[in-house]
Design an enzyme around this catalytic site. Structure first.
Site, PDB file in Angstrom:
ATOM      1  N   ASP A  94     -13.279  16.965  -1.794  1.00  0.00           N
ATOM      2  CA  ASP A  94     -12.041  17.696  -3.587  1.00  0.00           C
ATOM      3  C   ASP A  94     -11.555  18.551  -2.769  1.00  0.00           C
ATOM      4  OD1 ASP A  94     -14.224  18.718  -4.878  1.00  0.00           O
ATOM      5  OD2 ASP A  94     -13.426  18.736  -6.189  1.00  0.00           O
ATOM      6  N   ASP A 105     -15.483  21.338   0.940  1.00  0.00           N
ATOM      7  CA  ASP A 105     -15.957  20.001   0.653  1.00  0.00           C
ATOM      8  C   ASP A 105     -14.948  18.555   0.132  1.00  0.00           C
ATOM      9  OD1 ASP A 105     -14.636  20.999  -2.144  1.00  0.00           O
ATOM     10  OD2 ASP A 105     -16.510  19.916  -2.705  1.00  0.00           O
ATOM     11  N   LYS A 107     -12.145  26.078  -9.328  1.00  0.00           N
ATOM     12  CA  LYS A 107     -12.744  26.876  -7.768  1.00  0.00           C
ATOM     13  C   LYS A 107     -11.549  25.954  -6.948  1.00  0.00           C
ATOM     14  CE  LYS A 107     -17.242  24.183  -7.366  1.00  0.00           C
ATOM     15  NZ  LYS A 107     -17.027  23.427  -8.357  1.00  0.00           N
ATOM     16  N   ASP A 132     -12.616  21.786  -3.327  1.00  0.00           N
ATOM     17  CA  ASP A 132     -12.770  23.288  -4.362  1.00  0.00           C
ATOM     18  C   ASP A 132     -14.376  24.255  -4.476  1.00  0.00           C
ATOM     19  OD1 ASP A 132     -15.037  21.041  -5.266  1.00  0.00           O
ATOM     20  OD2 ASP A 132     -14.123  20.876  -7.418  1.00  0.00           O
ATOM     21  N   ARG A 133     -14.944  23.888  -3.094  1.00  0.00           N
ATOM     22  CA  ARG A 133     -15.714  24.676  -2.527  1.00  0.00           C
ATOM     23  C   ARG A 133     -15.549  25.568  -1.641  1.00  0.00           C
ATOM     24  NH1 ARG A 133     -21.996  22.370  -3.882  1.00  0.00           N
ATOM     25  NH2 ARG A 133     -21.474  21.390  -5.778  1.00  0.00           N
ATOM     26  N   SER A 165     -16.565  14.715  -5.797  1.00  0.00           N
ATOM     27  CA  SER A 165     -17.382  15.871  -4.994  1.00  0.00           C
ATOM     28  C   SER A 165     -17.339  16.292  -3.581  1.00  0.00           C
ATOM     29  CB  SER A 165     -17.540  16.971  -5.628  1.00  0.00           C
ATOM     30  OG  SER A 165     -17.890  18.363  -5.002  1.00  0.00           O
ATOM     31  N   HIS A 166     -18.836  16.449  -3.321  1.00  0.00           N
ATOM     32  CA  HIS A 166     -19.243  16.771  -2.168  1.00  0.00           C
ATOM     33  C   HIS A 166     -20.634  16.107  -1.289  1.00  0.00           C
ATOM     34  CE1 HIS A 166     -21.650  18.300  -5.169  1.00  0.00           C
ATOM     35  NE2 HIS A 166     -23.364  18.859  -4.781  1.00  0.00           N
TER      36      HIS A 166
HETATM   37  C1  G16 Z   1     -20.034  20.786  -9.662  1.00  0.00           C
HETATM   38  C2  G16 Z   1     -19.567  22.677 -10.824  1.00  0.00           C
HETATM   39  C3  G16 Z   1     -19.739  23.361 -10.291  1.00  0.00           C
HETATM   40  C4  G16 Z   1     -21.753  23.391 -10.201  1.00  0.00           C
HETATM   41  C5  G16 Z   1     -21.453  22.397  -9.642  1.00  0.00           C
HETATM   42  C6  G16 Z   1     -23.612  22.900  -8.703  1.00  0.00           C
HETATM   43  O1  G16 Z   1     -18.806  21.527  -8.508  1.00  0.00           O
HETATM   44  O2  G16 Z   1     -17.857  22.427 -11.058  1.00  0.00           O
HETATM   45  O3  G16 Z   1     -19.813  24.283 -12.023  1.00  0.00           O
HETATM   46  O4  G16 Z   1     -22.014  25.156 -10.630  1.00  0.00           O
HETATM   47  O5  G16 Z   1     -21.317  21.364  -9.548  1.00  0.00           O
HETATM   48  O6  G16 Z   1     -23.979  21.447  -9.850  1.00  0.00           O
HETATM   49  P1  G16 Z   1     -25.136  20.929 -10.433  1.00  0.00           P
HETATM   50  O7  G16 Z   1     -25.810  22.633  -9.752  1.00  0.00           O
HETATM   51  O8  G16 Z   1     -25.214  21.077 -11.005  1.00  0.00           O
HETATM   52  O9  G16 Z   1     -26.016  19.969  -9.351  1.00  0.00           O
HETATM   53  P2  G16 Z   1     -18.332  20.036  -7.594  1.00  0.00           P
HETATM   54  O10 G16 Z   1     -18.029  21.131  -6.343  1.00  0.00           O
HETATM   55  O11 G16 Z   1     -19.759  19.719  -7.224  1.00  0.00           O
HETATM   56  O12 G16 Z   1     -17.395  20.284  -9.317  1.00  0.00           O
END
Ligand code: G16
Length: 543
Positions: A279, A277, A376, A281-282, A113-114
């Site tokens: 991937d 981000d 998302k 989704d953000r 992800s990010h």
């Molecule tokens: C993931 C989850 C999200 C979550 C985020 C942050 O996002 O899919 O539902 O809100 O992590 O999670 P944490 O607060 O546990 O770091 P992504 O975009 O990283 O896949």
């Protein structure tokens, strides 16, 4: 084709977090590490043999090598067909879309992800189920349980395949289709939004800037904004996916998307700015000199959904993660629809979406989405905003300020303490857990605790229970402090402190967020002894 059964020993650290297994690249590159996890996925599934699996990732370092390994394990385990994105590329929402459109059995998405990429960065893998959404906890727990006892995996001896050419290949009995990862997704977007109106807007003197941060959305954004919607060439910046995201941190927030923030808060700023981000989704949404908090974004989209063709017949309900502000709750109350509060993690929205209890969902962590897929979706959110702007002719700032005037403003901020000592962060949380039972009625200056607990969620559809999802301390005036440890970090621990207060008086809506939240920030320190436990004087990231 020769299939080898390779003896292995378990790794003890393959527990998926908030969103799949995320580790540094060097951890994934250990012999058998990825193989063990992928075999554990197949060992935990039933009935995938002969079926279709979707495979792709955000293009980060190790994506291509991992795809070749996964194809060989899939083939050896009897998967019927794999749909793989050209170049190994597939955004997370596009993977969800493709799983659904092709009625695939599931999908394997490669992304951290990010988190930063490159040889010294992070890598990640997660499994998505038939509805296109992240595997629910019972599936990830089964994968983890298997990973702890695994003693062998099966892998084909076939040569690597060419991922760059659209084609249909074979690996033993298994078909491999290298598909265009953009087209199905772009068509889905066209079916939801008023592309004609958005096109008119983008071809007027309205200026937008879409920063893909050298991550996966580049090809998607160019196709949608510049090709289909006729935005000026160059609208999409940093649009070439790079294995290390150009050395950047592909996290669309005010800190890491600083180039875009400078443009949007500079002289002669464009009307609209957005970033996504690693991937895809953000999303982060900006107006000229104006930042939209993700919590407000969800509320605004909910309030204006009737302006968007794909949602014009109304929405069934809305869901937000627990730490997300209650701004959407106020809209839901006015619309007379249900609002659900779930733990952090997109996987918790899946059942609600499948049962049509909700149409829109969102999280404070820059995630918004709907029932069009089960992830998302960053570009979807950007298009939703553009559709609202095109339909109303208003600016981002006007839309948000009018929203506050109608519903009141939920001042909101998240303070992150990244890469702190894990044992100490855990101690901080345990201490809070020990305190919450007796906090009701306790006074801190003018604030009185209405309730305090460790959030526990019972899924309304399958009654599964998820405990220890974050400490909530809510005060009688509606303000709130939430403490959680991140489930996506890979180094030490990240403490997240979520702060929220409600202000109905429009004359006070222009107050600076950190100033408005100052009493809560002070109280958070007083209650949790953050400085003492994190050994930090201030947060690493404030959003
Ligand atoms: C993931 C989850 C999200 C979550 C985020 C942050 O996002 O899919 O539902 O809100 O992590 O999670 P944490 O607060 O546990 O770091 P992504 O975009 O990283 O896949």
């Amino acid at each position: 084709m020769n299939i080898r059964t390779v003896s292995t020993t378990p790794f003890s650290d393959q527990k998926p977090g908030t969103s799949g297994l995320r580790k540094s690249v060097s951890v994934f590159q250990q012999p058998h590490y990825l193989e063990n996890f992928v075999q554990s996925i197949f060992d935990s599934l039933e009935g995938y043999q002969g079926q279709t699996i979707v495979l792709g990732g955000d293009g980060r370092y190790y994506n291509r090598q991992a795809i070749q390994i996964i194809l060989k394990i899939a083939s050896a385990n009897g998967v019927g067909r794999v749909l793989v994105g050209q170049g190994g590329i597939m955004s997370t929402p596009a993977a969800s879309c493709i799983i659904r459109q092709y009625q695939a059995f599931g999908g394997i998405i490669l992304s951290a992800s990010h988190n930063p990429g490159g040889p010294d960065g992070d890598f990640g893998i997660k499994y998505n189920v038939t509805n296109g959404g992240p595997a629910p906890e019972k599936v990830t727990e089964a994968i983890y349980a298997r990973s702890k006892v695994i003693d062998s995996y099966k892998i084909s001896d076939s040569p690597d395949v060419n991922l760059d050419k659209l084609s249909v290949l074979r690996m033993g009995e298994m078909a491999i289709e290298v598909i265009d990862p953009v087209e199905p997704y772009a068509r889905l977007m066209e079916s939801l939004f008023d592309f004609d109106s958005i096109r008119q807007l983008l071809q007027s003197d309205f200026r937008i800037c879409m920063d893909s941060l050298h991550a996966v959305t580049g090809p998607y954004a160019k196709n949608i904004f510049e090709k289909r919607l006729g935005a000026a060439s160059g609208t999409v910046t940093n649009g070439k996916p790079l294995e290390d995201f150009g050395g950047g941190h592909p996290d669309p927030n005010l800190v890491y998307a600083h180039d875009l923030v400078e443009v949007m808060f500079g002289d002669n700023a464009p009307d609209f700015g957005a970033a996504s981000d690693g991937d895809g989704d953000r999303n982060m949404i900006l107006g000229r000199n104006f930042f939209v908090t993700p919590s407000d974004s969800l509320a605004v989209l909910t309030a204006n959904a009737h302006l968007v063709p794909g949602y014009k017949d109304g929405i069934s309900g809305v869901a937000r993660s627990m730490p997300t502000s209650a701004a959407a709750d106020r809209v839901a109350a006015k619309l007379g629809i249900d609002c659900y509060e779930t733990p952090t993690g997109w996987k918790f929205f899946g059942n609600l979406l499948d049962a049509d209890k909700v149409t829109l969902c969102g999280e404070e962590s820059f995630g918004t989405g709907s029932n069009h897929v089960r992830e998302k979706d960053g570009l979807w959110a950007v298009l939703f905003w553009l559709n609202i702007l095109a339909a109303t002719g208003k600016s981002v700032e006007d839309i948000v300020k009018e929203h506050w005037a109608t519903y009141g403003r939920n001042f909101y901020s998240r303070h992150d303490y990244e890469e702190v000592d894990k044992a100490k962060a855990t101690e901080l949380m345990e201490r809070l857990r020990g305190m919450v039972g007796t906090m009701k009625g306790q006074k801190f200056g003018e604030y009185e605790v209405e309730y305090a607990d460790d959030f526990s969620y019972t899924d309304p559809i399958d009654s599964s229970v998820s405990q220890k999802q974050g400490i909530r301390i809510r005060f009688t005036d509606g303000s709130r402090i939430v403490f959680r440890l991140s489930g996506t970090g890979t180094k030490g621990a990240t403490l997240r402190v979520y702060l929220e207060s409600y202000e109905p008086d429009a004359s006070k809506h222009d107050l600076d967020t950190q100033l408005a939240l100052k009493p809560l920030i002070t109280m958070a320190e007083e209650i949790a002894l953050i400085r003492q436990y994190t050994e930090r004087e201030e947060p690493t990231v404030i959003t």
